[in-house]
Every structure is written in structure tokens, then in C-alpha cells.
Motif scaffolding. Structure first.
Motif, PDB file in Angstrom:
ATOM      1  N   GLY A   1       0.486  27.924 -14.839  1.00 23.40           N
ATOM      2  CA  GLY A   1       0.353  29.533 -14.502  1.00 23.40           C
ATOM      3  C   GLY A   1       1.478  30.307 -15.155  1.00 23.40           C
TER       4      GLY A   1
ATOM      5  N   LEU B   1      -5.948  35.887 -25.462  1.00 22.21           N
ATOM      6  CA  LEU B   1      -5.303  34.804 -24.043  1.00 22.21           C
ATOM      7  C   LEU B   1      -5.803  33.303 -24.669  1.00 22.21           C
ATOM      8  CD1 LEU B   1      -8.907  35.841 -22.511  1.00 22.21           C
ATOM      9  CD2 LEU B   1      -6.685  35.665 -21.423  1.00 22.21           C
TER      10      LEU B   1
ATOM     11  N   SER C   1      -0.957  36.503 -13.794  1.00 19.24           N
ATOM     12  CA  SER C   1      -0.342  34.728 -14.566  1.00 19.24           C
ATOM     13  C   SER C   1      -1.043  33.349 -13.932  1.00 19.24           C
ATOM     14  CB  SER C   1       0.640  34.381 -15.503  1.00 19.24           C
ATOM     15  OG  SER C   1       1.484  34.078 -14.296  1.00 19.24           O
TER      16      SER C   1
ATOM     17  N   ARG D   1      -6.377  30.833 -13.804  1.00 20.98           N
ATOM     18  CA  ARG D   1      -6.772  30.058 -14.463  1.00 20.98           C
ATOM     19  C   ARG D   1      -7.441  28.939 -14.658  1.00 20.98           C
ATOM     20  NH1 ARG D   1      -1.991  28.329 -12.072  1.00 20.98           N
ATOM     21  NH2 ARG D   1      -1.438  26.376 -11.773  1.00 20.98           N
ATOM     22  N   THR D   2      -7.552  28.771 -16.243  1.00 21.70           N
ATOM     23  CA  THR D   2      -7.905  26.634 -16.143  1.00 21.70           C
ATOM     24  C   THR D   2      -7.891  25.915 -16.712  1.00 21.70           C
ATOM     25  OG1 THR D   2     -10.504  28.598 -16.717  1.00 21.70           O
ATOM     26  CG2 THR D   2     -10.520  26.421 -17.139  1.00 21.70           C
TER      27      THR D   2
ATOM     28  N   THR E   1      -9.570  27.819 -24.664  1.00 25.91           N
ATOM     29  CA  THR E   1     -10.218  27.027 -23.967  1.00 25.91           C
ATOM     30  C   THR E   1     -10.198  25.405 -24.487  1.00 25.91           C
ATOM     31  OG1 THR E   1     -11.094  28.064 -22.145  1.00 25.91           O
ATOM     32  CG2 THR E   1     -11.551  25.416 -22.312  1.00 25.91           C
TER      33      THR E   1
ATOM     34  N   ALA F   1      -0.003  28.160 -19.771  1.00 26.95           N
ATOM     35  CA  ALA F   1      -0.896  28.955 -19.775  1.00 26.95           C
ATOM     36  C   ALA F   1      -1.631  27.770 -18.549  1.00 26.95           C
ATOM     37  CB  ALA F   1      -2.395  28.346 -20.765  1.00 26.95           C
TER      38      ALA F   1
END
Length: 425
Positions: A388, A401, A292, A295-296, A404, A385
Motif C-alpha cells: 500500500g 492497476l 493507495s 488493496r488486495t 492480481t 502494491a
């Protein structure tokens, strides 16, 4: 009780002092027996034990004389020596002498099982291998029982030994976890019948330090230090890394190693979402803690204002691969190791930040980021998210998900409690 301990090749006599006599003699009697011969040391130790047991019991008329030490006069007996002076890894345990091996053969040791565990997966992290190796060697030295004869009591005795050395509960739990992993590997391979180390409890300490987030005052102090106000760059802090990594820690909530292993290509400009930071691990040179953790993280507007994207452009122009090229990996391959040591000194030093509270460390930036997310009323699954985190065992949270655009919106809602200084390249 076993009255012997071995330190630097020489045997020592040691005995705990009863509480009623500690004001006079201290907590521990300890004497260098001036011999490397186990048989001689054992005889001397039993003679000394008889003397002191009789003395503590008030049997004045029958106290045996202290034995003469070879090639030396008696030292430190009766002095107020406390247990804190005993080398941590050399304290002896009351192991059953009928089971303790005088000399273990190589295939009877925990170290042998460790080597099997290590070789089974050559890609293991160097730091993990080194930590496991230390535990295995320490266990063989302290317990000294053939692995096929190990019982639950032996593991408990080793745990009690670790507690007596003053190690933090978290460190003891980690050490016992090493043993359990090594033993389980041997059980799975049919080398042992069962894993006697599983779920060995460790008492929690009321004095264990927990990490705290930085207050507004702490942040003001950190970002008013000379690396920001006087443009000071330290070699130990890897130059520009010393300035940018704390800012990134505050505005991304990322772990220190994740920031130190960023490459220039990990900062991307997306036409739709703007500047993004990609946290990923290739499993070879760069690694993340859990699945996990990949990530972004959108670049916070404040991070852009202080000049982060200008810095990234400068690294691209210089054709650098790493975002912080002066960082050097330590012997375990971690790029954060040396920086972490520098940051610890910088935090505590009077000419640095002067923050003395041991609960405030670099990881406090991560705690601060989570606090800022909650203050901005960002839903937990979204700020998990961003940082992480796996979601605390909630199965449903693992499905799908986070879009974004929700991450960009969340980052934009985070309010920084201080005005950060603009950083010139």
C-alpha cells in the motif's frame, strides 16, 4: 531571560547555570516561590536572579542577599538540579514581555483557531483532534501572544521550547505541523493575513531511533514464545489476536491498524486466484492511511499451512463480524491501540520475547516483509502494491492497476526464513 515558570498553580524561579559553574551547582537552579501571585513571584525572581548573576560573575563584594520566600524556607537553590527535572510542558520562554498578553481573550488564542479548524470538518479522526488540541493549548500556555500578532520568531521560540523538553524531532515536526494547519485554515478563511508557521525547520537528532526489520533470530524468538509453544492466550492481547496478528504482519506487510480492523468478510476465496485479503476503509469505522492503502493481498501459502483459513472458517461459523472480535477500540476509535500496548510489553518482557532493542517494534514486521520482497527480486511497483505504498512520487506508477495474478505470483515467491508453528483453533 524569563526566570519564571508556572507549575500546578505555583510560580517557580529557574535559571540556567553557566558551564563553568555546573560542576558545583548543576545545570539548572530551580526554587518553588511559594506564591500564586504573578507580581510577587516576579519581584522574588528578579531578586534571586540578581543574587546568582552577581555570584556567577565573581562579584563577591556586591552580591545581593537572597529574598525571603513567603511561608517557606528556600529550597533547592544551589543544588545539583538538572533540567530533566523540569516539567516538560511548563518551561518558560524568553517571550517579549511587551507583546505577551497578561490575559488573552478567547478569540485571540490558538485554541480558538483550533476550534474553528476542528468544527470545519466534523469527520476528523478523534486522535488527530486530540493531538491538535494539545498543541494549541500548549502553544497558548508557552507563548501567550494574540494570534494576530504572531511572528516567525514566536513559532521558532515554541520550537526551541519543544526541543529543550527532549521531544523527538519527529514529534516536534508533528506539533509544528498542527500549528501550520490551524493557521492556514484561518488564513484561508480571511481571519489572518499569513501563516507564520509554514516550513519551520527542525534540527534532526543523530540519536533518533529508526525502525529495523527483524532478523531470522528475532523471528525465531518471537514465534517460539509461549503464545505459540504453550498455547497461552492473554486477555490484554485479545485472545486469538495475539497469535494471528504477528503472523499476518510478517506474511502480509500490512500496518497494525489495517490488520486489527479486518472483518471476516474481508477474507475471500476467489475461484481463480485463491484466498485474498481485502484491505479497505469505509471512512467511518474502518480507515486506511492513504488512498493507495486500499488493496488486495493474496494469502501466502505459509499462512494457509499454519491454519489461517481454518481460523477464518471458525469465525464464520461463530457468526462474528470482526476477524478478531475480542479487540476493543480505544477512545480514539482505533482497534490497534490496546493491542499495540500489549505487544510492546510482550516484546520486551523476559517471559515474552525478551527483545530489548527499541528499534524493533510491531512495524518491524512491515520492514521485514519489504526485505523479503527484495530478497525474492519482486519488482518495486509490485511490492508497493502489496504494502500500500504510493510509489514515492513517480507519476507513471500511479497509472493503471497491478494485475492480481502478478500479486499472487509475487506472494508465492516470498520465502519465509523460519518454519512457523501450526496454530490450532
Amino acid at each position: 531571560m524569563n526566570y519564571l515558570t508556572l507549575h500546578h498553580g505555583s510560580f517557580y524561579f529557574q535559571m540556567r547555570v553557566p558551564v563553568a559553574h555546573r560542576e558545583r551547582f548543576g545545570k539548572l537552579l530551580r526554587t518553588n516561590l511559594q506564591t500564586k501571585e504573578a507580581a510577587v513571584a516576579r519581584a522574588l525572581a528578579y531578586g534571586m536572579a540578581s543574587h546568582w548573576l552577581a555570584r556567577f560573575s565573581g562579584l563577591e563584594s556586591s552580591i545581593p542577599a537572597l529574598p525571603s520566600l513567603p511561608q517557606a524556607t528556600e529550597s533547592t537553590l544551589g543544588s545539583s538540579t538538572t533540567s530533566t527535572h523540569v516539567p516538560k510542558e511548563s518551561m518558560a520562554l524568553p517571550v517579549n514581555e511587551s507583546r505577551r498578553a497578561i490575559a488573552l481573550s478567547a478569540d485571540q488564542t490558538m485554541f480558538c483557531l483550533f476550534e474553528y479548524w476542528r468544527d470545519l470538518s466534523p469527520s476528523r479522526l478523534m486522535r488527530s483532534v486530540a493531538e491538535f488540541e494539545l498543541t494549541a493549548a500548549s502553544f497558548d500556555k508557552v507563548v501567550g501572544v494574540p494570534v494576530e500578532q504572531l511572528t516567525r520568531s514566536d513559532i521558532a521560540a515554541y520550537r526551541d521550547h519543544l526541543i529543550s523538553t527532549g521531544l523527538a524531532p519527529a514529534t516536534i515536526i508533528k506539533r509544528l505541523g498542527h500549528l501550520s494547519a490551524v493557521l492556514q485554515t484561518a488564513v484561508d478563511a480571511g481571519k489572518l493575513a499569513n501563516n507564520v508557521s509554514r516550513r519551520m525547520p527542525v534540527p534532526r537528532s543523530d540519536t533518533t531511533l529508526s525502525r529495523l526489520p527483524f532478523s531470522e533470530e528475532h523471528l525465531a524468538t518471537i514465534f517460539a514464545s509461549s503464545i505459540y509453544t504453550a498455547n497461552r492466550r492473554e486477555i490484554a492481547g485479545a485472545g486469538e489476536a495475539s497469535v494471528w496478528i504477528p503472523v499476518l504482519g510478517l506474511l502480509t506487510g500490512a500496518r497494525l491498524e489495517e490488520l486489527c480492523q479486518l472483518r471476516v468478510r474481508d477474507i475471500v476465496l476467489d475461484r481463480k486466484y485463491g484466498a485474498l485479503i481485502s484491505i479497505t476503509g469505509d471512512g467511518i469505522i474502518t480507515r486506511v492511511k492513504t488512498k493507495s492503502s486500499n488493496r488486495t493481498i493474496p494469502v501466502h501459502p505459509e499462512l494457509q499451512r499454519v491454519g489461517f483459513l481454518r481460523y477464518v472458517d471458525a469465525r464464520r461459523v461463530a457468526n462474528d463480524d470482526w476477524l478478531f472480535p475480542l479487540l476493543r477500540a480505544d477512545r480514539f476509535g482505533n482497534r490497534s491501540g490496546n493491542f499495540s500496548r500489549w505487544w510492546g510489553r510482550h516484546m520486551r518482557a523476559k517471559n515474552g520475547c525478551g527483545i530489548e532493542d527499541g528499534r524493533l517494534v510491531f512495524h518491524s514486521f512491515r520492514h521485514t516483509f519489504k526485505t523479503l520482497c527484495r530478497a525474492a527480486r519482486i519488482p518495486e511497483d509490485i511490492h508497493d502494491a502489496l504494502t500500500g505504498h504510493s510509489g514515492g512520487g513517480n507519476v507513471g506508477r500511479g497509472y493503471g492497476l497491478i494485475p492480481t495474478e502478478l500479486l499472487v505470483e509475487a506472494i508465492g515467491n516470498i520465502r519465509v526464513p523460519i518454519v512457523l508453528p501450526i496454530i490450532e483453533p
